[in-house]
Scaffold this motif. Structure first.
Motif, PDB file in Angstrom:
ATOM      1  N   MET A 237      63.535  30.237  38.243  1.00 27.37           N
ATOM      2  CA  MET A 237      62.117  31.197  39.125  1.00 27.37           C
ATOM      3  C   MET A 237      62.978  32.192  39.376  1.00 27.37           C
ATOM      4  O   MET A 237      64.441  32.303  39.507  1.00 27.37           O
ATOM      5  N   THR A 238      62.284  32.940  39.878  1.00 23.69           N
ATOM      6  CA  THR A 238      62.944  34.083  40.925  1.00 23.69           C
ATOM      7  C   THR A 238      62.687  34.647  42.409  1.00 23.69           C
ATOM      8  O   THR A 238      63.091  33.145  42.755  1.00 23.69           O
ATOM      9  N   ASN A 239      63.955  35.310  42.630  1.00 23.70           N
ATOM     10  CA  ASN A 239      64.604  35.045  43.760  1.00 23.70           C
ATOM     11  C   ASN A 239      63.881  34.998  45.198  1.00 23.70           C
ATOM     12  O   ASN A 239      63.984  34.177  46.107  1.00 23.70           O
ATOM     13  N   THR A 240      62.342  35.447  45.278  1.00 28.76           N
ATOM     14  CA  THR A 240      61.009  35.223  45.199  1.00 28.76           C
ATOM     15  C   THR A 240      60.614  34.662  45.688  1.00 28.76           C
ATOM     16  O   THR A 240      60.289  33.987  47.206  1.00 28.76           O
ATOM     17  N   SER A 241      60.390  33.016  44.849  1.00 25.70           N
ATOM     18  CA  SER A 241      60.121  32.437  44.648  1.00 25.70           C
ATOM     19  C   SER A 241      61.091  30.911  45.708  1.00 25.70           C
ATOM     20  O   SER A 241      60.390  31.042  46.744  1.00 25.70           O
ATOM     21  N   VAL A 242      62.575  31.345  45.705  1.00 26.07           N
ATOM     22  CA  VAL A 242      63.781  30.757  46.286  1.00 26.07           C
ATOM     23  C   VAL A 242      62.846  30.956  47.627  1.00 26.07           C
ATOM     24  O   VAL A 242      63.397  30.513  49.112  1.00 26.07           O
ATOM     25  N   GLY A 243      63.186  32.566  48.082  1.00 26.95           N
ATOM     26  CA  GLY A 243      62.816  33.284  49.169  1.00 26.95           C
ATOM     27  C   GLY A 243      61.939  32.391  49.846  1.00 26.95           C
ATOM     28  O   GLY A 243      61.676  32.367  51.202  1.00 26.95           O
ATOM     29  N   ARG A 244      60.938  32.332  48.894  1.00 22.78           N
ATOM     30  CA  ARG A 244      59.434  32.428  50.313  1.00 22.78           C
ATOM     31  C   ARG A 244      59.816  30.346  50.956  1.00 22.78           C
ATOM     32  O   ARG A 244      58.920  29.766  51.232  1.00 22.78           O
ATOM     33  N   THR A 245      60.895  29.574  49.402  1.00 22.39           N
ATOM     34  CA  THR A 245      60.208  27.910  49.470  1.00 22.39           C
ATOM     35  C   THR A 245      61.859  27.897  50.734  1.00 22.39           C
ATOM     36  O   THR A 245      61.048  27.082  51.582  1.00 22.39           O
ATOM     37  N   GLU A 246      62.361  28.902  50.792  1.00 19.95           N
ATOM     38  CA  GLU A 246      63.314  28.757  52.214  1.00 19.95           C
ATOM     39  C   GLU A 246      62.325  29.194  53.374  1.00 19.95           C
ATOM     40  O   GLU A 246      62.587  28.327  54.614  1.00 19.95           O
ATOM     41  N   LEU A 247      61.666  29.885  53.328  1.00 15.31           N
ATOM     42  CA  LEU A 247      60.882  30.275  54.230  1.00 15.31           C
ATOM     43  C   LEU A 247      59.355  28.993  55.009  1.00 15.31           C
ATOM     44  O   LEU A 247      59.377  28.167  55.642  1.00 15.31           O
ATOM     45  N   LEU A 248      58.914  28.471  53.956  1.00 17.39           N
ATOM     46  CA  LEU A 248      58.211  27.318  54.293  1.00 17.39           C
ATOM     47  C   LEU A 248      58.483  26.353  54.488  1.00 17.39           C
ATOM     48  O   LEU A 248      58.428  25.884  55.400  1.00 17.39           O
ATOM     49  N   GLN A 249      60.152  26.010  54.008  1.00 22.68           N
ATOM     50  CA  GLN A 249      61.356  24.739  54.433  1.00 22.68           C
ATOM     51  C   GLN A 249      61.092  25.235  56.238  1.00 22.68           C
ATOM     52  O   GLN A 249      61.091  24.149  57.240  1.00 22.68           O
ATOM     53  N   HIS A 250      61.685  26.045  56.110  1.00 23.93           N
ATOM     54  CA  HIS A 250      62.323  26.923  57.590  1.00 23.93           C
ATOM     55  C   HIS A 250      60.458  26.440  58.890  1.00 23.93           C
ATOM     56  O   HIS A 250      61.102  26.166  59.825  1.00 23.93           O
ATOM     57  N   ASP A 251      59.949  27.070  58.285  1.00 23.59           N
ATOM     58  CA  ASP A 251      58.516  26.850  58.921  1.00 23.59           C
ATOM     59  C   ASP A 251      57.908  25.466  59.720  1.00 23.59           C
ATOM     60  O   ASP A 251      57.602  25.056  60.710  1.00 23.59           O
ATOM     61  N   ILE A 252      57.981  24.150  58.606  1.00 16.72           N
ATOM     62  CA  ILE A 252      58.446  23.409  58.985  1.00 16.72           C
ATOM     63  C   ILE A 252      59.124  22.331  59.711  1.00 16.72           C
ATOM     64  O   ILE A 252      58.452  22.148  60.653  1.00 16.72           O
ATOM     65  N   GLN A 253      60.295  22.846  59.160  1.00 15.78           N
ATOM     66  CA  GLN A 253      61.458  22.702  60.181  1.00 15.78           C
ATOM     67  C   GLN A 253      60.681  23.013  62.017  1.00 15.78           C
ATOM     68  O   GLN A 253      60.934  22.433  62.833  1.00 15.78           O
ATOM     69  N   ALA A 254      60.186  24.084  62.197  1.00 13.03           N
ATOM     70  CA  ALA A 254      59.982  24.349  63.421  1.00 13.03           C
ATOM     71  C   ALA A 254      58.946  24.586  64.017  1.00 13.03           C
ATOM     72  O   ALA A 254      59.407  23.590  65.227  1.00 13.03           O
ATOM     73  N   GLU A 255      58.303  23.887  63.092  1.00 16.36           N
ATOM     74  CA  GLU A 255      56.959  23.426  63.944  1.00 16.36           C
ATOM     75  C   GLU A 255      57.137  21.874  64.617  1.00 16.36           C
ATOM     76  O   GLU A 255      56.459  21.247  65.502  1.00 16.36           O
ATOM     77  N   LEU A 256      57.585  20.667  63.120  1.00 10.72           N
ATOM     78  CA  LEU A 256      58.667  19.689  63.883  1.00 10.72           C
ATOM     79  C   LEU A 256      59.133  20.014  65.064  1.00 10.72           C
ATOM     80  O   LEU A 256      59.173  18.741  65.595  1.00 10.72           O
TER      81      LEU A 256
ATOM     82  N   GLU B 242      58.902  18.428  45.168  1.00 10.98           N
ATOM     83  CA  GLU B 242      59.112  19.180  44.357  1.00 10.98           C
ATOM     84  C   GLU B 242      60.388  19.572  44.024  1.00 10.98           C
ATOM     85  O   GLU B 242      60.661  20.098  42.908  1.00 10.98           O
ATOM     86  N   LEU B 243      61.034  20.240  45.142  1.00  6.88           N
ATOM     87  CA  LEU B 243      62.619  20.573  44.957  1.00  6.88           C
ATOM     88  C   LEU B 243      63.159  20.001  44.105  1.00  6.88           C
ATOM     89  O   LEU B 243      63.922  20.489  42.791  1.00  6.88           O
ATOM     90  N   ALA B 244      63.252  18.724  44.238  1.00  2.00           N
ATOM     91  CA  ALA B 244      64.182  18.023  43.625  1.00  2.00           C
ATOM     92  C   ALA B 244      63.735  17.780  41.748  1.00  2.00           C
ATOM     93  O   ALA B 244      64.732  17.110  41.111  1.00  2.00           O
ATOM     94  N   ARG B 245      62.751  18.120  41.996  1.00  2.00           N
ATOM     95  CA  ARG B 245      62.248  17.893  40.755  1.00  2.00           C
ATOM     96  C   ARG B 245      62.524  19.001  39.649  1.00  2.00           C
ATOM     97  O   ARG B 245      62.363  18.887  38.274  1.00  2.00           O
ATOM     98  N   SER B 246      62.519  20.118  40.689  1.00  2.00           N
ATOM     99  CA  SER B 246      62.630  21.302  39.688  1.00  2.00           C
ATOM    100  C   SER B 246      64.379  21.646  39.945  1.00  2.00           C
ATOM    101  O   SER B 246      63.941  23.013  39.239  1.00  2.00           O
ATOM    102  N   ASP B 247      64.779  20.859  40.596  1.00  4.78           N
ATOM    103  CA  ASP B 247      66.349  21.615  39.839  1.00  4.78           C
ATOM    104  C   ASP B 247      66.178  22.665  41.161  1.00  4.78           C
ATOM    105  O   ASP B 247      67.004  23.472  40.855  1.00  4.78           O
ATOM    106  N   GLY B 248      65.557  22.641  42.390  1.00  4.28           N
ATOM    107  CA  GLY B 248      65.665  23.799  43.515  1.00  4.28           C
ATOM    108  C   GLY B 248      65.084  24.448  43.549  1.00  4.28           C
ATOM    109  O   GLY B 248      64.810  25.900  44.520  1.00  4.28           O
ATOM    110  N   SER B 249      64.144  24.929  42.322  1.00  9.59           N
ATOM    111  CA  SER B 249      63.527  26.038  42.564  1.00  9.59           C
ATOM    112  C   SER B 249      62.074  26.802  42.131  1.00  9.59           C
ATOM    113  O   SER B 249      62.456  25.181  40.504  1.00  9.59           O
ATOM    114  N   LEU B 250      61.347  26.377  42.643  1.00  7.94           N
ATOM    115  CA  LEU B 250      59.586  25.829  42.904  1.00  7.94           C
ATOM    116  C   LEU B 250      59.026  27.203  41.584  1.00  7.94           C
ATOM    117  O   LEU B 250      59.361  28.377  42.007  1.00  7.94           O
TER     118      LEU B 250
END
Length: 153
Positions: free
Chosen positions: A1-20, A111-119
């Motif tokens: 997948m693209t770097n954009t996808s990886v960056g967006r995934t990391e941003l989503l992880q960050h947003d979830i962690q921040a809200e938690l 999803e990350l585990a099933r896709s080897d870290g790239s969604l």
């Protein structure tokens, strides 16, 4: 997948962690506050009843009457605070939101585990939409709680 996808995934992880991270201390605080207010008011009411029921004369009896009056007023104020701010309902709302965020985080990790870290971008879009829906649902529920008659804005 693209770097954009990886960056967006990391941003989503960050947003979830921040809200938690925001929700966790709020739910603990509201749980403790709800427990304290209800228990304190109950004890104050019980001690008031006992103080008024004791048949003691003299100075000690007069003192018990004053204690009963103070405790009765304290219980009334505590129950008014509890009814006005409703920390128990806020706690329930926060626990529900926290659990839903945890479920989304588990889904993302799976999803990350099933896709080897790239969604795929479509998967990130779907998860981001689910996150935004959770945030909107939580805000709507909080607004409903705050707009009930007798609650502050």
């Amino acid at each position: 997948m693209t770097n954009t996808s990886v960056g967006r995934t990391e941003l989503l992880q960050h947003d979830i962690q921040a809200e938690l991270a925001v929700i966790a201390p709020q739910r603990r605080r509201n749980k403790r506050l709800a427990f304290f207010l209800r228990l304190s008011a109950t004890f104050a009411s019980a001690i008031t009843t006992v103080s008024l029921g004791l048949k003691v004369g003299g100075t000690f009896g007069q003192m018990l009457t004053h204690v009963a009056l103070i405790l009765s007023a304290t219980a009334t104020v505590m129950m008014a605070i509890d009814a006005y701010f409703d920390p128990r309902s806020q706690w329930i709302l926060e626990v529900t939101h926290w659990a839903r965020l945890q479920a989304l985080q588990r889904k993302l990790n799976d999803e990350l585990a099933r896709s080897d870290g790239s969604l795929a971008n479509a998967t990130v879009d779907e998860l981001r939409t689910e996150f935004e829906q959770l945030m909107t649902t939580h805000l709507d529920a909080w607004q409903d709680l705050r707009t009930r008659p007798g609650t502050p804005p």
